[in-house]
Write a protein that holds these residues in place. Structure first.
Motif, PDB file in Angstrom:
ATOM      1  N   UNK A   1       0.823  -1.380  -0.043  1.00 48.41           N
ATOM      2  CA  UNK A   1       0.220  -0.010   0.012  1.00 48.41           C
ATOM      3  C   UNK A   1       1.028   1.269  -0.041  1.00 48.41           C
ATOM      4  N   UNK A   2       0.483   2.331  -0.682  1.00 53.24           N
ATOM      5  CA  UNK A   2       1.174   3.553  -1.199  1.00 53.24           C
ATOM      6  C   UNK A   2       0.312   4.683  -0.759  1.00 53.24           C
ATOM      7  N   UNK A   3       0.932   5.661   0.049  1.00 50.61           N
ATOM      8  CA  UNK A   3       0.028   7.013   0.184  1.00 50.61           C
ATOM      9  C   UNK A   3       1.229   8.054   0.186  1.00 50.61           C
ATOM     10  N   UNK A   4       1.046   8.843  -1.068  1.00 51.71           N
ATOM     11  CA  UNK A   4       1.836  10.003  -1.126  1.00 51.71           C
ATOM     12  C   UNK A   4       1.276  11.049  -0.664  1.00 51.71           C
ATOM     13  N   UNK A   5       1.398  11.902   0.182  1.00 52.37           N
ATOM     14  CA  UNK A   5       0.763  12.963   0.796  1.00 52.37           C
ATOM     15  C   UNK A   5       1.630  14.281   1.154  1.00 52.37           C
ATOM     16  N   UNK A   6       1.437  15.250   0.001  1.00 51.04           N
ATOM     17  CA  UNK A   6       2.269  16.401   0.127  1.00 51.04           C
ATOM     18  C   UNK A   6       3.648  15.975  -0.272  1.00 51.04           C
ATOM     19  N   UNK A   7       4.636  16.212   0.944  1.00 48.93           N
ATOM     20  CA  UNK A   7       5.908  15.835   0.654  1.00 48.93           C
ATOM     21  C   UNK A   7       6.398  14.564   1.425  1.00 48.93           C
ATOM     22  N   UNK A   8       5.297  13.817   1.940  1.00 50.75           N
ATOM     23  CA  UNK A   8       5.740  12.641   2.756  1.00 50.75           C
ATOM     24  C   UNK A   8       5.436  11.297   1.919  1.00 50.75           C
ATOM     25  N   UNK A   9       5.886  10.243   1.889  1.00 48.14           N
ATOM     26  CA  UNK A   9       5.607   8.838   1.286  1.00 48.14           C
ATOM     27  C   UNK A   9       5.227   7.948   2.469  1.00 48.14           C
ATOM     28  N   UNK A  10       4.044   7.402   2.735  1.00 43.83           N
ATOM     29  CA  UNK A  10       3.603   6.328   3.608  1.00 43.83           C
ATOM     30  C   UNK A  10       3.579   5.078   2.697  1.00 43.83           C
ATOM     31  N   UNK A  11       3.987   4.038   3.448  1.00 42.11           N
ATOM     32  CA  UNK A  11       3.854   2.902   2.664  1.00 42.11           C
ATOM     33  C   UNK A  11       3.955   1.737   3.808  1.00 42.11           C
ATOM     34  N   UNK A  12       3.647   0.478   3.230  1.00 39.74           N
ATOM     35  CA  UNK A  12       3.761  -0.682   4.064  1.00 39.74           C
ATOM     36  C   UNK A  12       3.362  -2.010   3.312  1.00 39.74           C
ATOM     37  N   UNK A  13       3.853  -3.119   3.684  1.00 42.25           N
ATOM     38  CA  UNK A  13       3.421  -4.277   3.210  1.00 42.25           C
ATOM     39  C   UNK A  13       2.090  -4.576   3.616  1.00 42.25           C
ATOM     40  N   UNK A  14       1.757  -5.464   2.710  1.00 44.73           N
ATOM     41  CA  UNK A  14       0.088  -6.172   2.753  1.00 44.73           C
ATOM     42  C   UNK A  14       0.193  -7.338   3.308  1.00 44.73           C
ATOM     43  N   UNK A  15      -0.353  -7.560   4.356  1.00 43.69           N
ATOM     44  CA  UNK A  15      -0.440  -8.976   5.095  1.00 43.69           C
ATOM     45  C   UNK A  15      -1.289 -10.034   4.423  1.00 43.69           C
ATOM     46  N   UNK A  16      -0.944 -11.151   4.429  1.00 45.83           N
ATOM     47  CA  UNK A  16      -2.063 -12.011   3.766  1.00 45.83           C
ATOM     48  C   UNK A  16      -3.374 -12.107   4.439  1.00 45.83           C
ATOM     49  N   UNK A  17      -3.565 -12.207   5.958  1.00 51.19           N
ATOM     50  CA  UNK A  17      -4.735 -12.641   6.365  1.00 51.19           C
ATOM     51  C   UNK A  17      -5.604 -11.341   7.092  1.00 51.19           C
ATOM     52  N   UNK A  18      -5.056 -10.263   6.910  1.00 47.97           N
ATOM     53  CA  UNK A  18      -5.386  -8.886   7.848  1.00 47.97           C
ATOM     54  C   UNK A  18      -5.390  -7.788   7.011  1.00 47.97           C
ATOM     55  N   UNK A  19      -6.248  -6.720   7.796  1.00 48.26           N
ATOM     56  CA  UNK A  19      -6.231  -5.568   6.886  1.00 48.26           C
ATOM     57  C   UNK A  19      -4.527  -4.754   6.826  1.00 48.26           C
ATOM     58  N   UNK A  20      -4.377  -3.927   5.837  1.00 50.04           N
ATOM     59  CA  UNK A  20      -2.727  -3.545   5.611  1.00 50.04           C
ATOM     60  C   UNK A  20      -2.548  -2.629   6.832  1.00 50.04           C
ATOM     61  N   UNK A  21      -3.692  -1.899   7.260  1.00 49.08           N
ATOM     62  CA  UNK A  21      -3.389  -0.923   8.344  1.00 49.08           C
ATOM     63  C   UNK A  21      -3.486  -1.477   9.788  1.00 49.08           C
ATOM     64  N   UNK A  22      -4.018  -2.808   9.864  1.00 45.36           N
ATOM     65  CA  UNK A  22      -3.891  -3.255  11.427  1.00 45.36           C
ATOM     66  C   UNK A  22      -2.764  -3.511  11.927  1.00 45.36           C
ATOM     67  N   UNK A  23      -1.682  -3.647  11.315  1.00 43.04           N
ATOM     68  CA  UNK A  23      -0.380  -4.001  11.619  1.00 43.04           C
ATOM     69  C   UNK A  23       0.448  -2.618  11.817  1.00 43.04           C
ATOM     70  N   UNK A  24       0.254  -1.878  12.994  1.00 41.99           N
ATOM     71  CA  UNK A  24       0.708  -0.532  12.818  1.00 41.99           C
ATOM     72  C   UNK A  24       2.240  -0.167  12.831  1.00 41.99           C
ATOM     73  N   UNK A  25       2.942  -1.293  13.398  1.00 38.65           N
ATOM     74  CA  UNK A  25       4.428  -1.337  13.374  1.00 38.65           C
ATOM     75  C   UNK A  25       5.153  -1.639  11.936  1.00 38.65           C
ATOM     76  N   UNK A  26       4.202  -1.749  10.891  1.00 33.45           N
ATOM     77  CA  UNK A  26       4.663  -1.845   9.707  1.00 33.45           C
ATOM     78  C   UNK A  26       4.490  -0.887   8.898  1.00 33.45           C
TER      79      UNK A  26
END
Length: 238
Positions: free
Chosen positions: A173-198
Motif C-alpha cells: 500500500x502506498x500513500x503520497x501526501x504532500x511531501x511525505x510518502x507512507x507505505x507498508x507491506x500487505x499482510x495475507x490474512x488481515x487489513x493493511x493498516x491493522x499492523x501499525x508497526x509495519x
C-alpha cells in the motif's frame, strides 16, 4: 503537544518515569553533599554515586535520541490521517480499498489537496484482488462492496475521474501526501493498516520516497490500471 512527542511518551512511558525518579535521586545525593555533612564518608560516596547516575542518564538520553532518529521512518495511522487532513498539494493513495472505506473517502474529498489520485483494486480477470480476498477469507461480493463504498463520495462529488483501478501487480500500500510518502507491506490474512508497526514514512525526495512515488506513477499508468467507467464492467456495484 505534537503527535510525535505523544507517541514517544506512550512508547517509552515506563522508561521516562524511571529516568525522572533516578534523576531526582541523583540530584538529591549531590545536593546533600553540599551541606554540613559533606565530610561524612557515606555522604561523599553518595555524591559520587549521584554524579555517576547523572552521567549514565545523560549517556542514555543521548543514545535514546540517536535511536529515535534512526527509527524516524516509523509512523502510524494517526500521523497518516493527520497528513490527509492537513494536505494542500497532493493525496495519492494506492490500496485494494480504503482502510476506513467510506469514512476515509470522505476525509480525502473534504481535504484541500489540489491533486487527488486514488488507486483501488480492479476485479478484472487475473487481478491480484482475487488472491487478496482468498487470503482474507472474504466473499467476493464483500470485496466488491468495499471498493464501491470507497468510491461513493467521489461519485457523489462528480470527481470519479480521480479514481482508477489496478488490475496488475500489487507491491504494497502506498500513500503520497504532500511531501511525505507512507507505505507498508500487505499482510495475507488481515487489513493493511491493522499492523501499525509495519507503517513507514519517508520524505518524497529521499531514496525510498522517490522509489515509491515511481511505483505509484507506474501503477497509475494505462499499462496497470483503467478508469472508473471501464471498471464498471468488472464490478457491478459501482
Amino acid at each position: 503537544m505534537s503527535l510525535k512527542l505523544e507517541r514517544l511518551i506512550k512508547r517509552r512511558k515506563t522508561e521516562i518515569i524511571f529516568t525522572i525518579v533516578l534523576f531526582i535521586f541523583a540530584i538529591s545525593l549531590v545536593l546533600l553533599a553540599q551541606g554540613s555533612w559533606s565530610k561524612n564518608l557515606f555522604i561523599q560516596l553518595g555524591e559520587r554515586l549521584g554524579f555517576s547516575i547523572l552521567v549514565a542518564l545523560i549517556v542514555r538520553l543521548l543514545s535514546l535520541a540517536f535511536s529515535e532518529l534512526e527509527e524516524s521512518d516509523n509512523t502510524d495511522r494517526y500521523e497518516y490521517h493527520e497528513a490527509i487532513q492537513t494536505a494542500h498539494k497532493r493525496i495519492w493513495i494506492y490500496q485494494t480499498w480504503l482502510p476506513g472505506i467510506q469514512r476515509d473517502a470522505i476525509e480525502i474529498v473534504d481535504s484541500k489537496a489540489s491533486d487527488v489520485r486514488i488507486l483501488l483494486a480492479s476485479f478484472k480477470e487475473g487481478s491480484p484482488i482475487y488472491a487478496r480476498i482468498r487470503g482474507r477469507g472474504m466473499k467476493l461480493e464483500r470485496g466488491k462492496t468495499n471498493v464501491a463504498n470507497s468510491t461513493d463520495p467521489f461519485v457523489e462529488r462528480n470527481i470519479a475521474d480521480r479514481v482508477r483501478f489496478n488490475h496488475n501487480h500489487h507491491p504494497a500500500w502506498i500513500a503520497i501526501i504532500d511531501s511525505s510518502v507512507f507505505w507498508g507491506p500487505t499482510p495475507i490474512d488481515t487489513d493493511s493498516h491493522a499492523v501499525e508497526y509495519l507503517f513507514r514514512k519517508h520524505p518524497i525526495n529521499s531514496r525510498e520516497g522517490e522509489f515509491w512515488k515511481k511505483q505509484f506513477e507506474l501503477l497509475w499508468s494505462d499499462s496497470h490500471s483503467h478508469s472508473f467507467d471501464c471498471e464498471k464492467q468488472y464490478n457491478e456495484q459501482l
